[in-house]
Design a protein around this motif. Structure first.
Motif, short mmCIF file in Angstrom:
data_model
loop_
_atom_site.label_atom_id
_atom_site.label_comp_id
_atom_site.label_asym_id
_atom_site.label_seq_id
_atom_site.Cartn_x
_atom_site.Cartn_y
_atom_site.Cartn_z
N TRP A 1 19.14 44.12 19.67
CA TRP A 1 17.35 43.98 20.74
C TRP A 1 16.80 44.87 20.51
O TRP A 1 15.83 45.06 19.78
N VAL B 1 15.78 41.33 31.03
CA VAL B 1 17.72 42.02 31.12
C VAL B 1 17.72 43.16 32.17
O VAL B 1 17.25 43.20 33.38
N ASP C 1 17.91 28.58 20.33
CA ASP C 1 16.70 29.46 20.75
C ASP C 1 15.83 29.83 19.54
O ASP C 1 14.83 28.66 19.68
N GLY D 1 16.29 39.03 26.29
CA GLY D 1 17.60 38.28 27.07
C GLY D 1 16.40 36.37 27.15
O GLY D 1 15.45 36.94 27.29
N ALA D 2 17.58 36.08 27.15
CA ALA D 2 17.43 34.63 27.14
C ALA D 2 17.76 33.88 28.01
O ALA D 2 18.80 32.33 27.24
N GLY D 3 18.71 34.56 29.17
CA GLY D 3 19.47 33.74 29.51
C GLY D 3 18.67 32.56 31.02
O GLY D 3 17.11 32.31 30.00
N GLY E 1 15.29 34.26 31.56
CA GLY E 1 14.58 34.51 30.18
C GLY E 1 14.34 32.51 29.42
O GLY E 1 13.04 33.01 28.68
N GLN E 2 15.04 31.85 29.55
CA GLN E 2 14.76 30.79 29.16
C GLN E 2 13.37 30.23 29.65
O GLN E 2 11.99 29.86 29.30
N SER F 1 15.78 37.41 20.96
CA SER F 1 17.56 38.44 20.82
C SER F 1 18.18 38.09 22.90
O SER F 1 17.55 38.15 23.28
N ARG F 2 19.45 37.70 22.27
CA ARG F 2 20.14 37.53 23.22
C ARG F 2 21.89 37.99 23.62
O ARG F 2 22.12 37.57 21.89
N ARG F 3 22.44 38.18 24.47
CA ARG F 3 23.66 38.51 23.31
C ARG F 3 25.35 37.48 23.49
O ARG F 3 25.52 37.40 22.54
N GLY G 1 21.55 32.15 20.66
CA GLY G 1 20.01 32.60 20.58
C GLY G 1 19.85 31.91 19.29
O GLY G 1 18.39 31.64 19.27
#
Length: 235
Positions: free
Chosen positions: A56, A72, A44, A10-12, A15-16, A34-36, A41
């Motif tokens: 993930w 997440v 990143d 989760g890197a929204g 997550g950032q 891992s991100r959607r 992603g």
């Protein structure tokens, strides 16, 4: 110095923050993300010099990942914790732990059975001001009252207003920080709660609340409130 290799699921927006912290803490290193949004992603991962996993589950199984951070929606937490427990990797997981009490209890059972270290992201415990207050409280004197308030701008995340994904509103997602601080600063457990909630901008979950808490074996007066319908944030 050996660095712990961390994988972030989760890197929204939130997550950032974790990805940034991995670059700031010398004992940690980003191993995978891992991100959607696969395009972002991969960007990143390239920026951090680590691997990208579209799924993930493959991040959790990656031998290069020694510990996992899960950022997440809580509806995904049971599946994530099952996988992390099976892989026997330490886990830092965002709050709330689950969308229901039963699901949260199930997660705890799984992690305990696997003897996997797990930390909830009650980050205010590590805030420099909070730690200083806790250290100096004995010298300051008896704690007679605790009044905590948080204010936030409305969230653009649609899933936060979907109870099946979020489990609830501001009480579970940010109010918990204040409830955790009450226990940390007083050393007492909560026995009774009177709470009022309201919806200002949300439709299905609360974004405004005020609560009065009674503590076991303590006369300390406690009031906690929060709102996610203001122009900015404070508290």
């Amino acid at each position: 110095m050996r660095r712990v290799a961390v994988g972030v699921i989760g890197a929204g927006k939130h997550g950032q923050r974790y990805l940034a912290h991995l670059r700031e803490v010398p004992e940690l290193a980003a191993a995978a993300v891992s991100r959607r949004d696969a395009t972002r992603g991969r960007e990143d991962a390239a920026r951090l010099g680590c691997r990208f996993h579209a799924d993930w589950r493959s991040l959790v199984a990656d031998p290069a990942v020694e510990a996992v951070v899960a950022v997440v929606p809580p509806a995904l937490h049971p599946a994530v914790t099952d996988a992390v427990a099976a892989a026997r990797k330490p886990l830092l997981i965002e709050k709330p732990l689950a969308t229901t009490g039963a699901a949260a209890a199930g997660i705890v059972r799984v992690l305990r059975a696997a003897a996997v270290p797990c930390l909830m992201a009650h980050t205010l415990r590590w805030n420099a001001v909070v730690r200083a207050i806790r250290t100096h409280l004995p010298a300051i004197g008896t704690l007679r009252a605790v009044v905590l308030n948080q204010r936030f701008e409305p969230s653009p995340l649609a899933w936060l207003d979907d109870p099946s994904m979020s489990g609830g509103g501001i009480l579970l997602h940010t109010g918990v920080h204040c409830f955790d601080l009450v226990r940390l600063l007083t050393g007492c457990e909560v026995t009774d709660v009177f709470c009022r909630t309201a919806r200002v901008r949300t439709v299905r979950t609360e974004d405004n609340f005020a609560a009065v808490l009674r503590l076991a074996g303590s006369d300390t007066v406690v009031a906690v409130s929060g709102c996610r319908a203001t122009r900015g944030r404070s508290g």
